[in-house]
Design an enzyme around this catalytic site. Structure first.
Site, PDB file in Angstrom:
ATOM      1  N   LEU A 115       0.848  -1.198   0.000  1.00 50.17           N
ATOM      2  CA  LEU A 115       0.000   0.000   0.000  1.00 50.17           C
ATOM      3  C   LEU A 115       0.877   1.239   0.000  1.00 50.17           C
ATOM      4  O   LEU A 115       1.755   1.369   0.857  1.00 50.17           O
ATOM      5  CB  LEU A 115      -0.867   0.027   1.268  1.00 50.17           C
ATOM      6  CG  LEU A 115      -1.925  -1.065   1.429  1.00 50.17           C
ATOM      7  CD1 LEU A 115      -2.471  -1.043   2.851  1.00 50.17           C
ATOM      8  CD2 LEU A 115      -3.056  -0.869   0.413  1.00 50.17           C
ATOM      9  N   HIS A 116       0.676   2.129  -0.941  1.00 46.65           N
ATOM     10  CA  HIS A 116       1.418   3.392  -0.880  1.00 46.65           C
ATOM     11  C   HIS A 116       0.781   4.540  -1.646  1.00 46.65           C
ATOM     12  O   HIS A 116       1.305   5.651  -1.643  1.00 46.65           O
ATOM     13  CB  HIS A 116       2.858   3.202  -1.368  1.00 46.65           C
ATOM     14  CG  HIS A 116       2.977   2.995  -2.859  1.00 46.65           C
ATOM     15  ND1 HIS A 116       2.788   1.780  -3.457  1.00 46.65           N
ATOM     16  CD2 HIS A 116       3.247   3.856  -3.862  1.00 46.65           C
ATOM     17  CE1 HIS A 116       2.960   1.893  -4.766  1.00 46.65           C
ATOM     18  NE2 HIS A 116       3.225   3.150  -5.043  1.00 46.65           N
TER      19      HIS A 116
END
Ligand code: UD1
Ligand code: UDP
Length: 357
Positions: free
Chosen positions: A202-203
């Site tokens: 996740l980013h």
């Protein structure tokens, strides 16, 4: 008079490696500038070691900052270098700020620009990457596309077709070149993982930038961890908000530091399901035949849905999508996207070498 490669962020490195290697085989003189956009060992150095990239000739050391300050720092640093050295061609990779900055500087100095991974479109201008893609493509002289949909987008935008080449996917060159270095059993043992597990990354700003919003994302991730252990090598961007929102409180949730390329792809290769908002990971899972659930409202890589194993999900459909994917078992790769065959770097090098002659 050499070719100048500009790279700076994690996803750039597996794309640049096969292009640099192929140009070497063609005897083309090259220089590599690292902008310093990513600087932690695990976001940068480790890729140079594992992918045997040459040491950068220069690291601009721009570091983190707002979009304007980061882009400006890369531009100022590169302008000085390009004025002094006048490369014959500048090669930029993907959709990161380092690519935008380099393309703008080169174009204004009259230095030709080659864009590797041209023509991808999410049609979502709330993503900084979409703005970068559009601008870079419109100032580029050579556009290297990874998928046929990209050709269509560039044509619609009025970019002359003779500048555009469908060459395949250099990130997949790197994947295929390293297939025998991926050690699924090794990474599973090192992380003490059971046979079946989920890998997550996740980013994206849209997922991780808002502190209040992080609570919903954490809830969705915990609902995945209710089914199977989740390993999340977490990008530094998301860490603080997600941890404050209680990410670590589920006992089947394993949050670890970003992994090196070989360890990460090994982990993905052995996963029952991948949950991600990464661009590159959508492509890698398609190639490996591992089901991928992409936590985004759209993707600039639709070929991973039409040909591959990717599916778009929301926070509220995620748990159900994981359950149904686990019930149907691992997907076979439906079809390999055209030219994702390990030879994209060579195709790019041939075209570059011909234009330099
Ligand atoms: C950038 C790219 C994104 C890409 C991602 C890949 C842009 C606009 N975004 O996003 O398209 O998907 O890289 O990973 O170029 N940080 C560290 N150590 C590092 C690098 C970053 O701690 O080595 C932290 C800093 O707090 C920084 C934040 O991560 O502010 C964001 O870094 P930045 O390079 O600005 O954007 P990414 O989110 O990494
Ligand atoms: N990657 C990695 N370690 C990690 C997470 C990702 O080596 O912990 C690799 C991944 O295999 C892919 C690349 O980094 O090759 C993608 O980078 P990222 O997801 O940061 O960027 P994006 O593709 O979304 O721009």
């Amino acid at each position: 008079d050499a070719v100048l490669h500009v790279a700076g962020a994690r996803p750039n490195f597996p794309k640049a490696a096969p292009v640099i290697r192929a140009l070497d085989r063609h005897g083309v003189r090259q220089r590599l500038v690292h902008t310093g956009q990513h600087y932690d060992d695990r976001m940068s150095e480790v890729f140079f070691r594992q992918l045997r990239l040459p040491e950068p000739d220069l690291n601009l050391g721009v570091g983190s900052g707002s979009h304007a300050s980061q882009t400006a720092a890369v531009m100022t640093g590169l302008e000085e270098l390009m004025v002094a050295d006048r490369p014959a061609l500048t090669v930029v990779y993907g959709d990161v700020n380092s690519a935008l900055a380099a393309a703008l500087v080169a174009a204004k100095l009259g230095i030709p620009v080659a864009h590797v991974e041209a023509g991808l479109r999410s049609f979502d201008r709330s993503m900084p990457e979409e703005i970068n893609r559009v601008v870079v493509d419109h100032v580029s002289d050579l556009l290297f596309a990874t998928s046929p949909d990209a050709l269509a987008h560039l044509e619609t935008e009025g970019i002359a077709t003779e500048k555009v080449h469908l060459v395949g996917n250099p990130m997949i060159d790197t994947l295929l070149a390293n297939l025998d270095r991926f050690d699924v059993a090794g990474i599973r043992a090192a992380l003490a993982l059971p046979e079946r597990y989920v890998v997550a990354t996740l980013h994206r700003p849209g997922n991780v930038d808002d502190a209040a919003d992080a609570v919903g994302l954490v809830k969705a991730m915990h609902s995945v961890a209710d089914h199977l252990p989740v390993v999340l090598p977490l990008h530094p961007r998301g860490r603080r908000h997600l941890e404050n929102a209680g990410l670590l409180s589920h006992r089947a949730m394993r949050v670890i530091e970003p992994l090196g390329y070989l360890e990460f792809v090994s982990l993905v290769r052995g996963a029952a399901v991948v949950v991600t908002d990464s661009g590159g990971v959508q492509e890698e899972t398609t190639m490996l035949g591992v089901p991928c659930l992409t936590l985004r409202p759209n993707t600039e890589r639709p070929i991973t849905i039409t040909h591959g194993t990717n599916r778009l999900v929301t926070r509220s459909t995620l748990a159900e999508a994981v359950a149904s994917t686990l019930a149907t078992g691992r997907l076979a790769v439906r079809a390999t996207p055209p030219l994702w065959d390990g030879a994209a770097g060579e195709r790019i090098a041939r075209i570059i070498a011909a234009t330099l002659r």
